[in-house]
Every structure is written in structure tokens, then in C-alpha cells.
Design a protein around this motif. Structure first.
Motif, PDB file in Angstrom:
ATOM      1  N   SER A 101     -28.612 -24.191  -3.671  1.00 51.42           N
ATOM      2  CA  SER A 101     -27.621 -24.314  -2.483  1.00 51.42           C
ATOM      3  C   SER A 101     -26.072 -24.294  -2.670  1.00 51.42           C
ATOM      4  O   SER A 101     -25.208 -24.195  -1.788  1.00 51.42           O
ATOM      5  CB  SER A 101     -28.052 -25.681  -1.882  1.00 51.42           C
ATOM      6  OG  SER A 101     -27.571 -26.793  -2.612  1.00 51.42           O
ATOM      7  N   TYR A 102     -25.716 -24.499  -3.950  1.00 46.51           N
ATOM      8  CA  TYR A 102     -24.114 -24.500  -4.473  1.00 46.51           C
ATOM      9  C   TYR A 102     -23.739 -23.190  -4.514  1.00 46.51           C
ATOM     10  O   TYR A 102     -22.622 -22.741  -4.484  1.00 46.51           O
ATOM     11  CB  TYR A 102     -23.949 -25.343  -5.793  1.00 46.51           C
ATOM     12  CG  TYR A 102     -24.048 -26.879  -5.420  1.00 46.51           C
ATOM     13  CD1 TYR A 102     -23.251 -27.392  -4.555  1.00 46.51           C
ATOM     14  CD2 TYR A 102     -25.189 -27.531  -6.171  1.00 46.51           C
ATOM     15  CE1 TYR A 102     -23.261 -28.839  -4.410  1.00 46.51           C
ATOM     16  CE2 TYR A 102     -25.247 -29.003  -5.898  1.00 46.51           C
ATOM     17  CZ  TYR A 102     -24.327 -29.591  -5.063  1.00 46.51           C
ATOM     18  OH  TYR A 102     -24.384 -30.948  -4.961  1.00 46.51           O
ATOM     19  N   THR A 103     -24.746 -22.129  -4.832  1.00 44.11           N
ATOM     20  CA  THR A 103     -24.213 -20.912  -5.117  1.00 44.11           C
ATOM     21  C   THR A 103     -24.805 -19.776  -4.091  1.00 44.11           C
ATOM     22  O   THR A 103     -24.166 -18.582  -4.111  1.00 44.11           O
ATOM     23  CB  THR A 103     -24.989 -20.302  -6.357  1.00 44.11           C
ATOM     24  OG1 THR A 103     -26.378 -20.180  -6.348  1.00 44.11           O
ATOM     25  CG2 THR A 103     -24.629 -21.174  -7.528  1.00 44.11           C
TER      26      THR A 103
ATOM     27  N   ASP B 217     -25.522 -19.177   0.350  1.00 43.57           N
ATOM     28  CA  ASP B 217     -25.169 -19.408   1.613  1.00 43.57           C
ATOM     29  C   ASP B 217     -26.551 -19.454   2.239  1.00 43.57           C
ATOM     30  O   ASP B 217     -26.827 -18.339   3.006  1.00 43.57           O
ATOM     31  CB  ASP B 217     -23.974 -18.668   2.502  1.00 43.57           C
ATOM     32  CG  ASP B 217     -23.845 -19.010   3.640  1.00 43.57           C
ATOM     33  OD1 ASP B 217     -24.310 -20.062   3.975  1.00 43.57           O
ATOM     34  OD2 ASP B 217     -22.986 -18.558   4.281  1.00 43.57           O
TER      35      ASP B 217
END
Length: 258
Positions: free
Chosen positions: A70-72, A74
């Protein structure tokens, strides 16, 4: 000093027939355990302990991987990632639901059925999640926008509905018609697996040319297929516990683990 008394375990002949498992002779929890007893039993060695923890611990691993992704990626803004989002949510849901099912399945015969209904439903949803990802990322280039590409996920969703109902129905036949029950449940698990993997089978066996080049994901798909087939074999054959009843009551029994 506060002491906690762990629930007493029973042998197979002390249990109602609906709780019996092939080759499992001991380590059964009381068939009318309380919710607290079920929770406590997950910290003692029963014939369900390994099933509980091998589903519960991976849940947190998958959640961790989900957070990292989820951090890398979208997930919401890029439609290309939506299929992966669905898959990641379902791969977290399935082992958690299965862990809960194995934990509380000894509260009563009705609770046992309900728990495994939820377990089968979660497994079918996970299978649907696989169909989303295979349809989006594994489909051979020459199949893109074909009939099978357009209807792949809708058919997988229909399979989810039918196979969940079939596996749940099979539980009502366990005592009187155990062989038919096993056949129906096996079909309910195997059919969506085979259908969902059609694009992958095609890529591995029949697909040649520029759009079928070997890539770094193929070995992981092969490992996944190998362990999926091994799991299905152990589930249907009840090996090794069937060969030595009572010797694999705590370790090595894959019962009720599709």
C-alpha cells in the motif's frame, strides 16, 4: 496465584460421530466447549492446534505484505491495481476465517457446521480473488479481449456461489454417506482451482511465441501449483494419518484443511 485450567481432551470414542476424523484417535476437544475453552485450547496441544496457528500466523504476514504494498502502489487511483487489491484483501480474510473456524468448531455440532460453512465460503472467495489476478495479470496476450477474457471473472464468481453451496451441503452427508460427502467437497474445491488456473496452465503447457516468454514469475507459479496439488492430495487421501491411526493426531494431519 492465578491458575488457568486447560480443557480436558477426549478420545475419538468419547465424541459424537459427527466430530470423528479419519485416523485421528485422540486430542479431541469437548463437543460442547465454551468459547473460553476454545480459546484456551489453542494454547494446548490438541488435534486442531496446528491448524489454528498455521492459519492465524500467516494472516499477519499477509497483512504486513499488504501494508508494504500500500506504500508503493496506488490501489484506489490506478484501475490496474484493483485486481491485486481484491486479492490481497481476500488472502488476508481466508486464513483468519479458517483460524476462527478451527478455534470455535467444538462448541457444538451446529457450531461446527457453521464454522466450516464460513471456512468454505472464505476459501471460495480466495479462489475468486485468484481469478481476479489471473484474469488481469496472467491472461495470455492472444486471449486479451476474447470471449474467455470477458467472461472469466463472471464464471469464477458463479463457481464461487455454486461450490460454496456444494461444500456446505456435503457436511450434512458426512455421517450417513461419508464417501459421497467427500466426493462432493473435493469437487467443490478442485473445480474452481482448475478453472481459475486455466490461463496459467495454458501459459505453462501450450503457449509458445513472443507473448509467452519465460519470466521471473513462472517459477513461483510452479511452486504454487505443486503445493496446491499436494494439499489436495493430502486432504482427499488422509495421509499419513490413515496409514497409522493415532500416530499423527497432533502433527501431520491435514483434516478439514482444504
Amino acid at each position: 496465584m492465578l491458575t488457568i485450567k486447560l480443557p480436558r481432551l477426549l478420545s475419538v470414542h468419547q465424541m459424537p460421530r459427527v466430530f470423528w476424523e479419519d485416523g485421528i484417535m485422540s486430542g479431541y476437544r469437548h463437543p460442547k466447549s465454551s468459547a473460553l475453552d476454545c480459546l484456551l485450547s489453542s494454547f494446548q496441544m490438541t488435534n486442531e492446534t496446528i491448524n489454528i496457528w498455521t492459519h492465524f500466523l500467516p494472516t499477519w504476514y499477509f497483512l504486513w505484505r499488504f501494508l508494504l504494498l500500500s506504500y508503493t502502489l496506488d490501489f484506489l487511483g490506478q484501475p490496474y491495481n484493483w485486481s491485486l487489491l481484491v486479492y490481497m484483501m481476500l488472502i488476508c480474510l481466508y486464513p483468519f476465517t479458517s483460524s476462527v473456524a478451527h478455534t470455535f468448531s467444538s462448541m457444538s455440532a451446529h457450531a461446527r457446521h457453521i464454522c466450516y460453512f464460513l471456512d468454505y465460503g472464505a476459501l471460495s472467495l480466495y479462489s475468486l480473488g485468484c481469478a481476479f489476478t489471473y484474469g488481469a495479470y496472467v491472461m495470455p496476450d492472444r486471449w486479451i479481449n476474447s470471449v474467455i477474457h470477458h467472461y472469466f471473472v463472471p464464471i469464477a464468481a458463479f463457481n464461487t456461489f455454486i461450490c460454496t453451496g456444494l461444500s456446505c451441503y456435503s457436511r450434512f452427508l458426512e455421517v450417513d454417506r461419508p464417501r459421497l460427502s467427500k466426493i462432493l467437497r473435493t469437487v467443490a474445491f478442485v473445480h474452481p482451482f482448475v478453472f481459475d488456473n486455466i490461463p496459467l496452465f495454458y501459459r505453462l503447457i501450450l503457449c509458445f511465441g513472443v507473448d509467452c516468454n519465460w519470466n521471473e514469475a513462472i517459477p513461483f507459479h510452479v511452486y504454487h501449483l505443486f503445493f496446491a496439488v499436494l494439499t489436495g492430495f493430502l486432504f482427499t487421501s488422509h495421509l499419513p494419518e490413515r496409514l497409522a491411526p493415532g500416530r499423527f493426531d497432533y502433527f501431520g494431519n491435514p483434516f478439514d484443511t482444504p
